[in-house]
Write an enzyme that holds these catalytic residues in place. Structure first.
Site, PDB file in Angstrom:
ATOM      1  N   SER A 126       3.633  -1.445   3.938  1.00 26.99           N
ATOM      2  CA  SER A 126       3.831  -2.806   4.454  1.00 26.99           C
ATOM      3  C   SER A 126       4.229  -3.740   3.322  1.00 26.99           C
ATOM      4  O   SER A 126       3.657  -3.657   2.237  1.00 26.99           O
ATOM      5  CB  SER A 126       2.537  -3.343   5.069  1.00 26.99           C
ATOM      6  OG  SER A 126       1.995  -2.414   5.951  1.00 26.99           O
ATOM      7  N   SER A 185       0.282   6.510   2.711  1.00 24.75           N
ATOM      8  CA  SER A 185       0.836   7.522   3.631  1.00 24.75           C
ATOM      9  C   SER A 185       2.113   8.144   3.083  1.00 24.75           C
ATOM     10  O   SER A 185       2.846   7.520   2.310  1.00 24.75           O
ATOM     11  CB  SER A 185       1.153   6.885   4.984  1.00 24.75           C
ATOM     12  OG  SER A 185       0.006   6.333   5.555  1.00 24.75           O
ATOM     13  N   GLN A 202       0.831  -1.206   0.000  1.00 28.21           N
ATOM     14  CA  GLN A 202       0.000   0.000   0.000  1.00 28.21           C
ATOM     15  C   GLN A 202       0.865   1.256   0.000  1.00 28.21           C
ATOM     16  O   GLN A 202       1.675   1.445   0.910  1.00 28.21           O
ATOM     17  CB  GLN A 202      -0.904   0.002   1.224  1.00 28.21           C
ATOM     18  CG  GLN A 202      -1.930   1.112   1.195  1.00 28.21           C
ATOM     19  CD  GLN A 202      -2.866   1.048   2.394  1.00 28.21           C
ATOM     20  OE1 GLN A 202      -2.467   1.285   3.515  1.00 28.21           O
ATOM     21  NE2 GLN A 202      -4.123   0.727   2.145  1.00 28.21           N
ATOM     22  N   GLY A 203       0.698   2.097  -0.994  1.00 25.86           N
ATOM     23  CA  GLY A 203       1.435   3.357  -1.059  1.00 25.86           C
ATOM     24  C   GLY A 203       0.499   4.531  -0.828  1.00 25.86           C
ATOM     25  O   GLY A 203       0.165   5.256  -1.770  1.00 25.86           O
ATOM     26  N   GLU A 228     -15.584  -3.444   4.762  1.00 30.34           N
ATOM     27  CA  GLU A 228     -15.168  -3.489   6.167  1.00 30.34           C
ATOM     28  C   GLU A 228     -16.412  -3.441   7.049  1.00 30.34           C
ATOM     29  O   GLU A 228     -17.141  -2.464   7.045  1.00 30.34           O
ATOM     30  CB  GLU A 228     -14.256  -2.282   6.440  1.00 30.34           C
ATOM     31  CG  GLU A 228     -14.060  -1.941   7.896  1.00 30.34           C
ATOM     32  CD  GLU A 228     -13.485  -3.107   8.673  1.00 30.34           C
ATOM     33  OE1 GLU A 228     -14.086  -3.449   9.697  1.00 30.34           O
ATOM     34  OE2 GLU A 228     -12.464  -3.661   8.247  1.00 30.34           O
TER      35      GLU A 228
END
Lengths: 396, 327
Positions: free
Chosen positions: A163, A131, A128-129, A246
């Site tokens: 991550s 932040s 995941q890019g 979610e």
């Protein structure tokens, strides 16, 4: 107000339990925390086994090869994988829980065909890019620029808290495509292949000594426009679409693991001497264990209530933030209690004698991230007070 | 599994809520206080609403509902701090003539806990029957024959108490198992009341914080207060899950450990009520410290309810024992 699982839920449980009883021991020991190549093999190998057994993509639509289990079956699933101590998603986390569902919801037919089956089979790992150093809680303030050049975007910027970057094949990347628009309106969502020239990965060392997160530096990285998911400058909405997936079950198996963690803690307390008694004879400790276990059980009941609500209405309940906030603080209290029980043995992070010191300390250190990652506890409190209680909004 | 309220349960909850809102609105608490908190007319109406005979079979004059339904009803009674020996009269229905119909007001005393301090009996003056839970069983006593004095200043202005010098044996009306069962069910219903308090205090705090302005804006817009109220919401939701789970487990004991579920409910809802009532006073600032703002009624009632059918400490110990058995 019925807590009884249906016969079909119980049938699902029995079959899954039988499968896990053979599959988990056969999959072997988890590799060392910083042996990334081995971790990728281990986690994707497990994903492949889930796929072959028909358990991959528990909450994914059937049309995309998922199991599309009912929400109560999902609860059973999490109860059983925790009970069997089965591997959880590991390096497949982003692909299965965020990137994949986003592509399913918003991707083009070509994008779906290219990625969805491979994520499900454990052949493709995502990171995941999102932040950036200047865009944490204020994610929409991200500065990574993507400038159009023919049929490519040329991307420059600096991502952080990525991550599994070192083993990922693709990155779900948020970039700024319109620097002049209000901050939420100039963002686009790209699928970035991690083998493109111009990408540099620098692992960060966490306080647990792990390198789960990396910084990712992007210098003139050329990403095809065809890799954009959704319309240009519509990336903020695209990102939030997956929140539909979610329903407060994200931490489900961790919660059940924590119940067994507390049982282990009690077991250790019973065989730890304190003067002429044991640690378990300490009334204060028992009181805290009673509170903690009560809160854990109540939390699991709260997840069930929230799942049943969204099951009936089709909309996620408002409880997601409350679950996350409560769970993350409980996890920290549980591991702090564990440290109190082991006392000076906890000066070691390796097991001492027959005490599971290593596991206790690992949990304790890792739990520090829970109130920060995926929306800090302070952000969760803002969300609850504004969206649920209707209190005035913070400046955005 | 459908852990949500059924349509019937929603209707039950709305009915009792509407009744309480109309009959015991927060503004009327001061009136009730001047009437020494007990209003036989209100008691009759509660009986007609089915509060006491809720779980009695219909052919015995009851409503024929279950434990989870009862938790919901008590949640609403807690939300409006309805006074009186509610749980005791409910538990006594079917055991003591007239309890279900509201003709006999039944109060009680739980001697099964470790507290062997002075004997304080709630609502003694208004009682027609007093039940006592002992290790050996459930006993019925004549409240009028008890030697004792009213306490001039009870903690909860809506819960008058008598200091009783000596407690006669009384007449045994049920065995030891029944006494334990009354205490278990009582704890679940009181957990419902405590959940109602946890909700009501948040419902008081939020609008006040939006109305009260300081530094030119509503105080509810300051993060320091927003976060207090967010935590109140979490406590309320966790308490809801715990109290409902206790009711559902009492109704269907195969889904879990009944004793554990009830202890958890009493503990979690007790803590939630206490924290939220305190936070409600804090959010009200100086006004929260006055008698005029109703927040104090909730806190004082919480302290009363904390001391019946097991305290937070006692239930925490019981849960810990259960965990240790499984460790």
């Amino acid at each position: 107000m019925d807590l009884r699982y249906s016969d079909s839920d119980e049938k699902f449980r029995a079959e899954l339990r039988a499968w896990l009883a053979e599959a988990v021991p056969a999959h072997g020991e988890q590799p060392a925390m910083n042996d990334w190549d081995a971790r990728r093999v281990y986690d994707t190998g497990w994903q492949r086994k889930l796929f072959d057994a028909g358990y991959a993509g528990i909450n994914w639509p059937r049309a995309y090869g998922g199991l599309e289990a009912s929400l109560t079956e999902q609860l059973v699933y999490y109860e059983e994988i925790a009970r069997a101590n089965a591997p959880y998603v590991g390096v497949n986390f982003v692909g299965l829980l965020h990137g994949g569902p986003t592509v399913i919801a918003e991707g083009s037919p070509e994008q779906k065909e290219a990625h969805i089956p491979r994520i499900l089979r454990g052949e493709e790992v995502w990171c995941q890019g999102f932040s950036e150093p200047v865009a944490g809680s204020d994610l929409a303030n991200l500065q990574t620029r993507a400038e159009l050049d023919g049929d490519h975007y040329v991307v420059n910027g600096h991502k952080i808290w990525t991550s599994f970057a070192q083993v990922a094949d693709y990155c779900e990347l948020l970039v700024r495509t319109d620097p002049d628009a209000p901050k939420h309106k100039g963002i686009s969502w790209l699928i970035m292949p991690m083998d493109l020239p111009g990408i540099e990965i620098r692992p960060l060392k966490t306080i647990a000594g792990e390198s789960d997160f990396s910084e990712v530096f992007l210098e003139d990285v050329r990403i095809p426009v065809a890799s954009r998911v959704g319309a240009e400058n519509d990336g903020w909405r695209v990102t939030n679409v997956t929140l539909r997936f979610e329903r407060g079950t994200a931490f489900a198996s961790d919660m059940i693991h924590m119940q067994s963690f507390v049982r282990t803690l009690v077991d250790v307390a019973k065989r730890t001497t304190r003067g002429d008694a044991t640690a378990w004879d300490d009334r204060l400790l028992r009181n805290e264990v009673g509170h903690l276990s009560a809160e854990l059980d109540a939390l699991w009941a709260m997840v069930k209530l929230s799942v049943c609500q969204s099951s009936r209405t089709g909309v996620p309940g408002l409880g997601g933030s409350a679950v996350k906030l409560f769970y993350s603080e409980l996890a920290q209290r549980a591991s702090e209690l564990a440290q109190r029980v082991i006392g000076r043995a906890g000066l070691s992070r390796d097991d001492v004698g027959d005490l599971p010191v290593g596991r206790f300390l690992q949990k304790s250190l890792q739990s520090l991230s829970l109130t920060i990652a995926a929306g800090t506890s302070q952000i969760q409190r803002n969300i609850i007070s504004e969206r649920v209680l209707g209190l005035p909004k913070e400046r955005r | 599994m459908d852990f949500q309220l059924t349509e019937d349960q929603e209707a039950l909850q709305q009915g009792i809520r509407a009744f309480c809102d109309g009959r015991v609105p927060v503004e009327k608490l001061v009136d009730l206080e001047s009437k020494q908190a007990f209003d036989r007319g209100l008691w009759q109406e509660l009986a007609e609403m089915g509060v006491f005979g809720l779980r009695l079979p219909e052919d015995a004059g009851g409503v024929g509902l279950g434990h989870a339904d009862t938790v919901l009803v008590f949640q609403e009674l807690g939300r409006r701090v309805v006074p009186g020996p509610l749980a005791w009269s409910h538990l006594a229905a079917g055991h003591i003539e007239g309890a279900a119909s509201g003709d006999t007001v039944v109060g009680g005393l739980d001697l099964l806990g470790p507290d062997d301090g002075p004997i304080l009996v709630e609502h003694l003056e208004s009682l027609d029957a007093l039940v006592v839970l002992r290790e050996s069983g459930v006993f019925r006593l004549d409240p009028r024959s008890l030697p004792g004095e009213p306490v001039a200043t009870p903690l909860d202005p809506l819960t008058p108490v008598h200091l009783v010098a000596e407690l006669p044996e009384g007449e045994q009306i049920a065995d030891a198992r029944a006494a334990a069962r009354w205490r278990l069910e009582g704890a679940a219903f009181v957990a419902g009341q405590l959940l109602g308090i946890a909700e009501a205090t948040l419902e008081l705090a939020v609008p006040y914080s939006l109305e009260r302005e300081q530094f030119g804006r509503p105080v509810g817009g300051f993060q320091a207060l927003k976060h207090i109220m967010a935590d109140m919401f979490v406590k309320q939701e966790v308490a809801r899950a715990a109290a409902y789970a206790a009711g559902a487990t009492l109704d269907d004991p195969e889904v879990g450990d009944v004793v554990r579920a009830v202890s958890i409910a009493k503990l979690i809802a007790g803590e939630a009520a206490l924290r939220n009532a305190r936070a409600c006073i804090q959010v009200h600032g100086g006004m929260g410290y006055t008698w005029e703002v109703p927040a104090h009624y909730y806190l004082k009632r919480t302290w009363v309810l904390e001391n019946v059918f097991g305290t937070v400490e006692e239930h925490a110990e019981r849960v810990a024992e259960r965990v240790a058995e499984g460790a």
